[in-house]
Design a protein around this motif. Sequence first.
Motif, PDB file in Angstrom:
ATOM      1  N   ILE A 189     -24.897  -8.972 -12.633  1.00 64.12           N
ATOM      2  CA  ILE A 189     -24.389  -8.300 -11.422  1.00 64.12           C
ATOM      3  C   ILE A 189     -23.739  -9.305 -10.484  1.00 64.12           C
ATOM      4  CG2 ILE A 189     -25.144  -7.118  -9.310  1.00 64.12           C
ATOM      5  CD1 ILE A 189     -27.187  -5.620 -11.074  1.00 64.12           C
ATOM      6  N   VAL A 190     -24.358 -10.462 -10.295  1.00 57.93           N
ATOM      7  CA  VAL A 190     -23.795 -11.494  -9.414  1.00 57.93           C
ATOM      8  C   VAL A 190     -22.449 -11.978  -9.947  1.00 57.93           C
ATOM      9  CG1 VAL A 190     -24.135 -13.857  -8.586  1.00 57.93           C
ATOM     10  CG2 VAL A 190     -26.004 -12.216  -8.457  1.00 57.93           C
ATOM     11  N   ILE A 191     -22.367 -12.223 -11.235  1.00 57.87           N
ATOM     12  CA  ILE A 191     -21.104 -12.686 -11.830  1.00 57.87           C
ATOM     13  C   ILE A 191     -20.043 -11.599 -11.727  1.00 57.87           C
ATOM     14  CG2 ILE A 191     -20.001 -13.302 -14.018  1.00 57.87           C
ATOM     15  CD1 ILE A 191     -22.587 -14.816 -14.731  1.00 57.87           C
ATOM     16  N   GLY A 192     -20.403 -10.374 -11.976  1.00 56.62           N
ATOM     17  CA  GLY A 192     -19.443  -9.270 -11.863  1.00 56.62           C
ATOM     18  C   GLY A 192     -18.908  -9.114 -10.458  1.00 56.62           C
ATOM     19  N   VAL A 193     -19.780  -9.207  -9.466  1.00 56.86           N
ATOM     20  CA  VAL A 193     -19.338  -9.107  -8.070  1.00 56.86           C
ATOM     21  C   VAL A 193     -18.432 -10.279  -7.714  1.00 56.86           C
ATOM     22  CG1 VAL A 193     -20.151  -9.221  -5.681  1.00 56.86           C
ATOM     23  CG2 VAL A 193     -21.286  -7.710  -7.304  1.00 56.86           C
ATOM     24  N   TYR A 194     -18.790 -11.476  -8.167  1.00 52.45           N
ATOM     25  CA  TYR A 194     -17.965 -12.664  -7.893  1.00 52.45           C
ATOM     26  C   TYR A 194     -16.554 -12.493  -8.444  1.00 52.45           C
ATOM     27  CZ  TYR A 194     -16.089 -17.358  -8.385  1.00 52.45           C
ATOM     28  OH  TYR A 194     -15.269 -18.446  -8.337  1.00 52.45           O
ATOM     29  N   PHE A 195     -16.452 -12.106  -9.715  1.00 46.87           N
ATOM     30  CA  PHE A 195     -15.125 -11.951 -10.319  1.00 46.87           C
ATOM     31  C   PHE A 195     -14.336 -10.820  -9.671  1.00 46.87           C
ATOM     32  CE2 PHE A 195     -16.838 -14.358 -14.035  1.00 46.87           C
ATOM     33  CZ  PHE A 195     -15.942 -15.400 -13.937  1.00 46.87           C
ATOM     34  N   THR A 196     -14.993  -9.778  -9.258  1.00 46.10           N
ATOM     35  CA  THR A 196     -14.308  -8.687  -8.577  1.00 46.10           C
ATOM     36  C   THR A 196     -13.708  -9.170  -7.266  1.00 46.10           C
ATOM     37  OG1 THR A 196     -15.790  -7.063  -9.581  1.00 46.10           O
ATOM     38  CG2 THR A 196     -14.592  -6.369  -7.619  1.00 46.10           C
ATOM     39  N   VAL A 197     -14.476  -9.902  -6.497  1.00 51.58           N
ATOM     40  CA  VAL A 197     -14.004 -10.414  -5.213  1.00 51.58           C
ATOM     41  C   VAL A 197     -12.859 -11.404  -5.415  1.00 51.58           C
ATOM     42  CG1 VAL A 197     -14.656 -11.830  -3.221  1.00 51.58           C
ATOM     43  CG2 VAL A 197     -16.164 -10.006  -3.992  1.00 51.58           C
ATOM     44  N   VAL A 198     -13.013 -12.319  -6.365  1.00 55.06           N
ATOM     45  CA  VAL A 198     -11.973 -13.316  -6.622  1.00 55.06           C
ATOM     46  C   VAL A 198     -10.685 -12.642  -7.072  1.00 55.06           C
ATOM     47  CG1 VAL A 198     -11.314 -15.198  -8.182  1.00 55.06           C
ATOM     48  CG2 VAL A 198     -13.542 -15.231  -7.058  1.00 55.06           C
ATOM     49  N   HIS A 199     -10.765 -11.682  -7.983  1.00 50.53           N
ATOM     50  CA  HIS A 199      -9.557 -11.011  -8.474  1.00 50.53           C
ATOM     51  C   HIS A 199      -8.898 -10.177  -7.387  1.00 50.53           C
ATOM     52  CE1 HIS A 199      -9.415 -12.266 -12.610  1.00 50.53           C
ATOM     53  NE2 HIS A 199     -10.728 -12.129 -12.680  1.00 50.53           N
ATOM     54  N   ARG A 200      -9.677  -9.571  -6.525  1.00 57.53           N
ATOM     55  CA  ARG A 200      -9.075  -8.815  -5.424  1.00 57.53           C
ATOM     56  C   ARG A 200      -8.330  -9.741  -4.481  1.00 57.53           C
ATOM     57  NH1 ARG A 200     -13.564  -4.225  -3.895  1.00 57.53           N
ATOM     58  NH2 ARG A 200     -13.238  -2.999  -5.774  1.00 57.53           N
ATOM     59  N   ARG A 201      -8.891 -10.905  -4.204  1.00 55.63           N
ATOM     60  CA  ARG A 201      -8.188 -11.874  -3.345  1.00 55.63           C
ATOM     61  C   ARG A 201      -6.900 -12.339  -4.000  1.00 55.63           C
ATOM     62  NH1 ARG A 201     -13.163 -15.672  -1.292  1.00 55.63           N
ATOM     63  NH2 ARG A 201     -14.089 -14.141   0.093  1.00 55.63           N
ATOM     64  N   ARG A 202      -6.955 -12.621  -5.298  1.00 53.04           N
ATOM     65  CA  ARG A 202      -5.748 -13.066  -6.007  1.00 53.04           C
ATOM     66  C   ARG A 202      -4.692 -11.966  -6.032  1.00 53.04           C
ATOM     67  NH1 ARG A 202      -8.421 -16.216 -11.138  1.00 53.04           N
ATOM     68  NH2 ARG A 202      -9.198 -17.992  -9.955  1.00 53.04           N
ATOM     69  N   ASP A 203      -5.116 -10.728  -6.257  1.00 59.06           N
ATOM     70  CA  ASP A 203      -4.163  -9.616  -6.263  1.00 59.06           C
ATOM     71  C   ASP A 203      -3.525  -9.452  -4.885  1.00 59.06           C
ATOM     72  OD1 ASP A 203      -4.716  -9.124  -8.895  1.00 59.06           O
ATOM     73  OD2 ASP A 203      -6.067  -7.439  -8.512  1.00 59.06           O
ATOM     74  N   GLY A 257     -29.614  -9.311 -13.270  1.00 58.12           N
ATOM     75  CA  GLY A 257     -29.261  -9.840 -11.939  1.00 58.12           C
ATOM     76  C   GLY A 257     -28.121 -10.831 -12.000  1.00 58.12           C
ATOM     77  N   VAL A 258     -28.167 -11.732 -12.978  1.00 58.74           N
ATOM     78  CA  VAL A 258     -27.085 -12.708 -13.150  1.00 58.74           C
ATOM     79  C   VAL A 258     -25.782 -11.992 -13.481  1.00 58.74           C
ATOM     80  CG1 VAL A 258     -26.265 -14.590 -14.639  1.00 58.74           C
ATOM     81  CG2 VAL A 258     -28.593 -14.635 -13.744  1.00 58.74           C
TER      82      VAL A 258
END
Length: 171
Positions: free
Chosen positions: A39-53, A36-37
């Motif tokens: 998955i949460v970390i993976g989703v967080y980094f995906t969202v952050v990197h998409r915003r940065r891109d 669970g942790v």
Amino acid sequence: MRTELHSYGRNLLFQASGTAGGGLSSSWTWAAVFTGVGIVIGVYFTVVHRRRDKLAKLLEPVDLLLDDTAVALDELTTVPVVKDDLKKLGELCSRIEQAEKAFPSIPFGTVVATIEAYEKTVLPNDFAKKLTKKETADEILDLSRQQGIRIAAVQTAIDTVQGIIKPLRKR
């Protein structure tokens, strides 16, 4: 026999209630927590990197606009600038003002302000005729010096803003 059955039933009941009340074994619980942790970390980094891109893609044309402005200023440093020479710089300045509205956290206002200050130092279109008079020659020389100072200020402002933009684009 009855006592054996009774103790066997009691042990069976105890074991059944132990797993039902305690849930899964501890190894399964920790595995589920780590999953669970993860998955949460993976989703967080995906969202952050998409915003940065997305931000990097939005800032790319603005960075190119500042490069174009620096090139236009370099061209203006080689000649005494009159009002007719400022058409391209005026267009670039208006585009920088639009970028300032789109990205208020980036200090494009300093670039615009220094360009506007530079535009105030232009020479009159007929400055060559006025060079024959002593007072106007001194005024024209003073304006030329101010142009050099203001061009340096604009280039410094552009470098400052690009210094902010470049790391945002490379994340």
